[in-house]
Scaffold this motif. Structure first.
Motif, PDB file in Angstrom:
ATOM      1  N   LEU A  19      12.843  -7.032   8.570  1.00 36.45           N
ATOM      2  CA  LEU A  19      11.541  -6.427   8.300  1.00 36.45           C
ATOM      3  C   LEU A  19      11.793  -5.085   7.630  1.00 36.45           C
ATOM      4  N   ILE A  20      11.170  -4.861   6.469  1.00 32.03           N
ATOM      5  CA  ILE A  20      11.385  -3.629   5.711  1.00 32.03           C
ATOM      6  C   ILE A  20      10.042  -2.958   5.468  1.00 32.03           C
ATOM      7  N   LEU A  21       9.912  -1.716   5.915  1.00 30.26           N
ATOM      8  CA  LEU A  21       8.742  -0.911   5.590  1.00 30.26           C
ATOM      9  C   LEU A  21       9.112   0.033   4.457  1.00 30.26           C
ATOM     10  N   ARG A  22       8.305   0.018   3.411  1.00 31.48           N
ATOM     11  CA  ARG A  22       8.529   0.906   2.273  1.00 31.48           C
ATOM     12  C   ARG A  22       7.436   1.970   2.245  1.00 31.48           C
ATOM     13  N   PHE A  23       7.845   3.233   2.434  1.00 31.89           N
ATOM     14  CA  PHE A  23       6.917   4.367   2.392  1.00 31.89           C
ATOM     15  C   PHE A  23       7.028   5.031   1.025  1.00 31.89           C
ATOM     16  N   ALA A  24       5.914   5.212   0.352  1.00 29.59           N
ATOM     17  CA  ALA A  24       5.931   5.994  -0.880  1.00 29.59           C
ATOM     18  C   ALA A  24       6.249   7.444  -0.540  1.00 29.59           C
ATOM     19  N   ARG A  25       7.100   8.077  -1.326  1.00 25.64           N
ATOM     20  CA  ARG A  25       7.415   9.482  -1.069  1.00 25.64           C
ATOM     21  C   ARG A  25       6.137  10.328  -1.068  1.00 25.64           C
ATOM     22  N   ALA A  26       5.187   9.983  -1.940  1.00 26.94           N
ATOM     23  CA  ALA A  26       3.943  10.748  -2.011  1.00 26.94           C
ATOM     24  C   ALA A  26       3.211  10.745  -0.676  1.00 26.94           C
ATOM     25  N   GLY A  39       0.844  -1.192   0.000  1.00 31.73           N
ATOM     26  CA  GLY A  39       0.000   0.000   0.000  1.00 31.73           C
ATOM     27  C   GLY A  39       0.872   1.232   0.000  1.00 31.73           C
ATOM     28  N   ALA A  40       0.337   2.370   0.499  1.00 29.84           N
ATOM     29  CA  ALA A  40       1.164   3.571   0.654  1.00 29.84           C
ATOM     30  C   ALA A  40       2.325   3.284   1.601  1.00 29.84           C
ATOM     31  N   VAL A  41       2.065   2.413   2.584  1.00 24.36           N
ATOM     32  CA  VAL A  41       3.107   1.857   3.444  1.00 24.36           C
ATOM     33  C   VAL A  41       3.080   0.350   3.237  1.00 24.36           C
ATOM     34  N   SER A  42       4.151  -0.204   2.719  1.00 19.58           N
ATOM     35  CA  SER A  42       4.220  -1.637   2.429  1.00 19.58           C
ATOM     36  C   SER A  42       5.157  -2.318   3.406  1.00 19.58           C
ATOM     37  N   VAL A  43       4.903  -3.605   3.654  1.00 20.04           N
ATOM     38  CA  VAL A  43       5.700  -4.373   4.609  1.00 20.04           C
ATOM     39  C   VAL A  43       6.262  -5.605   3.908  1.00 20.04           C
ATOM     40  N   PHE A  44       7.572  -5.797   4.036  1.00 19.09           N
ATOM     41  CA  PHE A  44       8.238  -6.952   3.445  1.00 19.09           C
ATOM     42  C   PHE A  44       9.142  -7.604   4.493  1.00 19.09           C
ATOM     43  N   GLU A  45       9.438  -8.886   4.282  1.00 15.09           N
ATOM     44  CA  GLU A  45      10.472  -9.583   5.035  1.00 15.09           C
ATOM     45  C   GLU A  45      11.451 -10.167   4.039  1.00 15.09           C
TER      46      GLU A  45
END
Length: 328
Positions: A110-117, A43-49
């Motif tokens: 654990l990696i959280l990816r935040f969209a710059r937008a 999503g706008a904030v994504s979660v990966f391992e």
């Protein structure tokens, strides 16, 4: 959702590149890979391992328009951001920064990816306008943000449990909480702008100029540049600063630069960087070193050399500044 699982180095490299950034991947000592890469929530904030199952070195190029928060779940790693070592386990890196990582074979991250937008829109809501450049966070996530890390883990746990698949509205609310929580607990280039009392009552013109100063403090900007960013004339901008902040545009800019110099000196004093008072002063545009020392003492109560080496000299020792320094 499993994005990759197996031993193919080229395949995991391609999959990870597609979700984060192009990078170079090297498996240390030709160990066999046993990688696993999963998407817990997107999503706008994504979660990966992500775990490689082997000692690896990862070197992305310049980060694209995303912010990544890395939290080790097991094993250990070493990170360098813009060629500076990150001294905490958890870290955050964003657009325009360069990252170098080494992970042990038993690491799972654990990696959280935040969209710059998502970050930009949250700032626009609070400042009245989108930031002109990407907001840059301190890469080291420290004690003040530990409560945010707890919330982040709760987000990942709820996503893994399937809550957000059943309730997209809950996911959206949780994502916004994490975005604003990150802005409020982790130091970044607009922290002072957000924290200043009475900020919501300031005119949008003034907020634009202040944000521009924060983002371009290291550049040779002028009141005319600030006025262009604020979308008004120079005289109107000067009146706004005088009426609402009782200062001038240049004085406000110099105060920001003084604070940045102070933060750099603290970083050097902590052993996380090298340099001298003179180098720091010149970096932030203070070419008249005696004047810089006087301004610094007025704000912080002691000369800059005491910040740099607090146990090494008396408060009045200002010998760091040569009398022959160029005036500016």
């Amino acid at each position: 959702m499993i994005l990759f699982e197996g031993r193919d180095v080229d395949e995991v490299h391609e999959v990870v590149s597609n979700h984060f950034a192009p990078h170079r991947l090297r498996v240390v000592a030709n160990q066999p890979l046993a990688g696993r890469f999963t998407a817990v929530h997107v999503g706008a904030v994504s979660v990966f391992e992500l775990g490689y199952g082997a000692d690896v070195e990862v070197r992305p190029g310049e980060m694209p328009d995303i912010y990544n928060v890395h939290v080790p779940l097991s094993g250990h790693g070493e990170l360098r951001v813009d060629n500076l070592a990150v001294g905490t386990e958890s870290s955050v890196v964003g657009p325009g920064q360069r990252l170098r990582m080494r992970w042990s074979g038993d690491s799972n991250t654990l990696i959280l990816r935040f969209a710059r937008a998502a970050i930009d829109e949250a700032l626009a809501t609070r400042l009245g306008d989108l930031p002109a450049t990407p907001t840059r966070f301190d890469p080291e996530i420290r004690a003040a943000a530990q409560s945010w890390l707890v919330a982040m883990r709760a987000f990942a746990d709820n996503a893994a449990a399937g809550l957000f698949a059943r309730s997209p509205l809950a996911a959206a609310h949780f994502e916004q909480m994490l975005v604003h929580g990150l802005l409020d607990t982790q130091p970044h280039t607009l922290s002072e702008v957000l924290a200043e009392p009475g900020r919501p009552e300031l005119p949008q013109v003034l907020r634009r100029a202040m944000a521009y100063c924060e983002e371009h403090a290291a550049e040779p900007i002028t009141p005319a540049d600030m006025a262009v960013a604020a979308r008004v004339g120079v005289r109107s901008l000067q009146r706004a600063f005088r009426s609402h902040l009782d200062t001038t545009p240049l004085a406000y800019l110099y105060r920001i630069r003084l604070d940045r110099a102070h933060q750099d000196l603290l970083t050097i004093a902590e052993g996380r960087a090298i340099g001298s008072v003179t180098e720091v002063a010149l970096r932030w545009g203070f070419t008249h070193l005696g004047r810089f020392s006087a301004q610094y003492r007025q704000v912080y109560g002691h000369p800059p050399v005491r910040t740099l080496r607090p146990a090494d000299r008396l408060a009045d020792n200002v010998s760091e500044f040569p009398r022959s320094a160029a005036a500016g």
